[in-house]
Design a protein around this motif. Structure first.
Motif, mmCIF file in Angstrom:
data_model
loop_
_atom_site.group_PDB
_atom_site.id
_atom_site.type_symbol
_atom_site.label_atom_id
_atom_site.label_comp_id
_atom_site.label_asym_id
_atom_site.label_seq_id
_atom_site.Cartn_x
_atom_site.Cartn_y
_atom_site.Cartn_z
ATOM 1 N N MET A 83 0.848 -1.193 0.000
ATOM 2 C CA MET A 83 0.000 0.000 0.000
ATOM 3 C C MET A 83 0.884 1.243 0.000
ATOM 4 N N ASN A 84 0.604 2.169 -0.898
ATOM 5 C CA ASN A 84 1.370 3.405 -0.979
ATOM 6 C C ASN A 84 0.673 4.508 -0.193
ATOM 7 N N TYR A 85 1.432 5.147 0.688
ATOM 8 C CA TYR A 85 0.925 6.272 1.458
ATOM 9 C C TYR A 85 1.705 7.525 1.063
ATOM 10 N N PRO A 86 1.101 8.706 1.241
ATOM 11 C CA PRO A 86 1.834 9.930 0.909
ATOM 12 C C PRO A 86 3.057 10.093 1.805
ATOM 13 N N SER A 87 4.076 10.741 1.290
ATOM 14 C CA SER A 87 5.282 10.978 2.075
ATOM 15 C C SER A 87 5.166 12.214 2.954
ATOM 16 N N LEU A 88 4.176 13.076 2.641
ATOM 17 C CA LEU A 88 4.014 14.327 3.373
ATOM 18 C C LEU A 88 2.535 14.600 3.583
ATOM 19 N N VAL A 89 2.162 14.925 4.814
ATOM 20 C CA VAL A 89 0.775 15.222 5.167
ATOM 21 C C VAL A 89 0.728 16.577 5.871
ATOM 22 N N SER A 90 -0.319 17.352 5.594
ATOM 23 C CA SER A 90 -0.516 18.651 6.241
ATOM 24 C C SER A 90 -1.702 18.574 7.194
ATOM 25 N N LEU A 91 -1.497 19.072 8.410
ATOM 26 C CA LEU A 91 -2.545 19.095 9.422
ATOM 27 C C LEU A 91 -2.898 20.536 9.769
ATOM 28 N N ARG A 92 -4.194 20.812 9.853
ATOM 29 C CA ARG A 92 -4.647 22.115 10.343
ATOM 30 C C ARG A 92 -5.231 21.927 11.734
ATOM 31 N N GLU A 93 -4.716 22.689 12.696
ATOM 32 C CA GLU A 93 -5.217 22.629 14.064
ATOM 33 C C GLU A 93 -6.479 23.497 14.170
ATOM 34 N N VAL A 94 -7.623 22.868 14.489
ATOM 35 C CA VAL A 94 -8.887 23.595 14.534
ATOM 36 C C VAL A 94 -9.457 23.698 15.946
ATOM 37 N N ALA A 95 -8.666 23.365 16.969
ATOM 38 C CA ALA A 95 -9.175 23.466 18.337
ATOM 39 C C ALA A 95 -9.669 24.864 18.692
ATOM 40 N N PRO A 96 -8.984 25.948 18.287
ATOM 41 C CA PRO A 96 -9.490 27.264 18.664
ATOM 42 C C PRO A 96 -10.884 27.583 18.109
ATOM 43 N N ARG A 97 -11.241 26.954 17.008
ATOM 44 C CA ARG A 97 -12.587 27.177 16.461
ATOM 45 C C ARG A 97 -13.519 26.026 16.806
ATOM 46 N N ASP A 98 -13.316 24.881 16.220
ATOM 47 C CA ASP A 98 -14.221 23.753 16.450
ATOM 48 C C ASP A 98 -14.141 23.263 17.891
ATOM 49 N N GLY A 99 -12.950 23.311 18.471
ATOM 50 C CA GLY A 99 -12.775 22.791 19.815
ATOM 51 C C GLY A 99 -13.425 23.615 20.899
ATOM 52 N N TRP A 100 -13.445 24.925 20.740
ATOM 53 C CA TRP A 100 -13.919 25.798 21.812
ATOM 54 C C TRP A 100 -15.322 26.347 21.595
ATOM 55 N N GLN A 101 -15.920 26.088 20.446
ATOM 56 C CA GLN A 101 -17.144 26.809 20.098
ATOM 57 C C GLN A 101 -18.336 26.482 20.985
ATOM 58 N N LYS A 102 -18.323 25.306 21.650
ATOM 59 C CA LYS A 102 -19.464 24.950 22.492
ATOM 60 C C LYS A 102 -19.178 25.096 23.993
ATOM 61 N N PHE A 103 -18.017 25.614 24.354
ATOM 62 C CA PHE A 103 -17.732 25.826 25.766
ATOM 63 C C PHE A 103 -18.774 26.768 26.377
ATOM 64 N N LYS A 104 -19.279 26.427 27.548
ATOM 65 C CA LYS A 104 -20.142 27.363 28.269
ATOM 66 C C LYS A 104 -19.333 28.561 28.752
ATOM 67 N N THR A 105 -18.105 28.297 29.186
ATOM 68 C CA THR A 105 -17.226 29.361 29.649
ATOM 69 C C THR A 105 -16.564 30.036 28.454
ATOM 70 N N VAL A 106 -16.658 31.362 28.414
ATOM 71 C CA VAL A 106 -15.937 32.115 27.397
ATOM 72 C C VAL A 106 -14.513 32.309 27.886
ATOM 73 N N LEU A 107 -13.566 31.770 27.172
ATOM 74 C CA LEU A 107 -12.166 31.847 27.585
ATOM 75 C C LEU A 107 -11.655 33.281 27.486
ATOM 76 N N PRO A 108 -10.915 33.737 28.472
ATOM 77 C CA PRO A 108 -10.325 35.081 28.386
ATOM 78 C C PRO A 108 -9.393 35.188 27.186
ATOM 79 N N THR A 109 -9.312 36.369 26.615
ATOM 80 C CA THR A 109 -8.485 36.584 25.432
ATOM 81 C C THR A 109 -7.040 36.172 25.681
ATOM 82 N N GLU A 110 -6.500 36.493 26.857
ATOM 83 C CA GLU A 110 -5.105 36.179 27.141
ATOM 84 C C GLU A 110 -4.885 34.674 27.216
#
Length: 294
Positions: free
Chosen positions: A1-28
């Motif tokens: 089986m051939n797999y790609p030699s290079l993969v790109s990952l986008r970190e989406v925790a700041p958007r998808d990960g936090w969007q349903k938190f009841k607590t609004v995280l401070p900007t800092e």
């Protein structure tokens, strides 16, 4: 089986990960965590959603100061920062802050789209208007590609038609979302083989949710077919705000560990030990209970 030699990952925790938190995280706190994500090796991340909706936008009322704090740090380190936008005005705000790549959500499921107050005609018109803004690239983020939890069918033919129209209207790339995490590797292969009949792998990113624990298996199947761009979320945080009991994305640390063991390189090598150490930080001690779905 051939797999790609290079993969790109986008970190989406700041958007998808936090969007349903009841607590609004401070900007800092957000700034510190996002900069930590950049430090652990994220080469691309989604900073949030520009939305006027009181539920989806409540975590992101501080995007202006957050972008002002994060974007220079990201630029110095060659990190691409993207955002989800829900209107032309939102795209203009993102562009004014220095963001040059945005996602615009377009549901293949009519029932799912209604949860965001959208119709296909309205969504395509908005996509076209955003694509015509100068110095801005837009990815058409197609939702419910692999199934809809609300009952209406999302056949491959409809996905292909929506994808083709989105590209014709000016989208620079396509994001394929398993919004409810309904796919399995066999279903994933069938959908992606159909996509490859019209589009090249480099035009596509995959946004897979891990509802039934099949997320990594689906990503491996996608890599077997030549796909190399994937969204991930630290600790698997996330979940669609309009899908009851929605689960998060592929955990960043799990995908990174898998790529290390498969000897598949990333656009920048991410250090798994650093990711693991973040799992116990302030972020995950916040009240992360989901908002009620009406």
């Amino acid at each position: 089986m051939n797999y790609p030699s290079l993969v790109s990952l986008r970190e989406v925790a700041p958007r998808d990960g936090w969007q349903k938190f009841k607590t609004v995280l401070p900007t800092e706190v957000k700034r510190e965590l996002i900069c930590s994500m950049i430090d652990y090796g994220a080469r691309e991340l989604e900073i949030g959603v520009f939305s006027s909706d009181p539920v989806r936008g409540r975590q992101y009322l501080d995007l202006e100061p957050l972008c002002q704090a994060v974007l220079p740090y990201a630029a110095e380190r060659g990190v691409k920062v993207t955002a989800l936008v829900e209107s032309v005005e939102a795209a203009q705000r993102a562009r004014a802050l220095g963001i040059r790549h945005v996602d615009f959500f377009l549901s293949v499921s009519d029932a799912f789209g209604q949860g965001f107050g959208s119709t296909p005609d309205r969504a395509f018109a908005t996509l076209e208007a955003i694509a015509n803004l100068p110095d801005l690239q837009v990815q058409a983020a197609l939702g419910a590609v692999f199934g809809c939890p609300f009952g209406d069918a999302t056949p491959l033919e409809k996905t292909l038609a929506y994808a083709q129209r989105a590209m014709e209207l000016g989208a620079s790339s396509l994001g394929l979302g398993d919004s409810a995490g309904m796919a399995d590797p066999i279903h994933t292969e069938r959908i992606l083989r159909g996509i490859l009949e019209r589009f090249r792998p480099e035009q596509i990113s995959l946004h897979i949710h891990n509802t039934e624990g099949f997320g990594l298996a689906n990503c491996v199947k996608a890599m077997e077919l030549g796909f190399t761009r994937f969204d991930v979320s630290l600790a698997g945080m996330g979940g669609c705000p309009v899908i009851p009991n929605a689960k998060g994305n592929i955990p960043t640390e799990d995908f990174v560990n898998l790529l290390h063991k498969m000897d598949i390189d990333m656009s920048r090598r991410i250090g798994a030990p650093v990711i693991s150490s973040m799992a116990g930080n302030t972020l995950l001690k916040q009240d992360a209970s989901p908002l009620p779905v009406k």
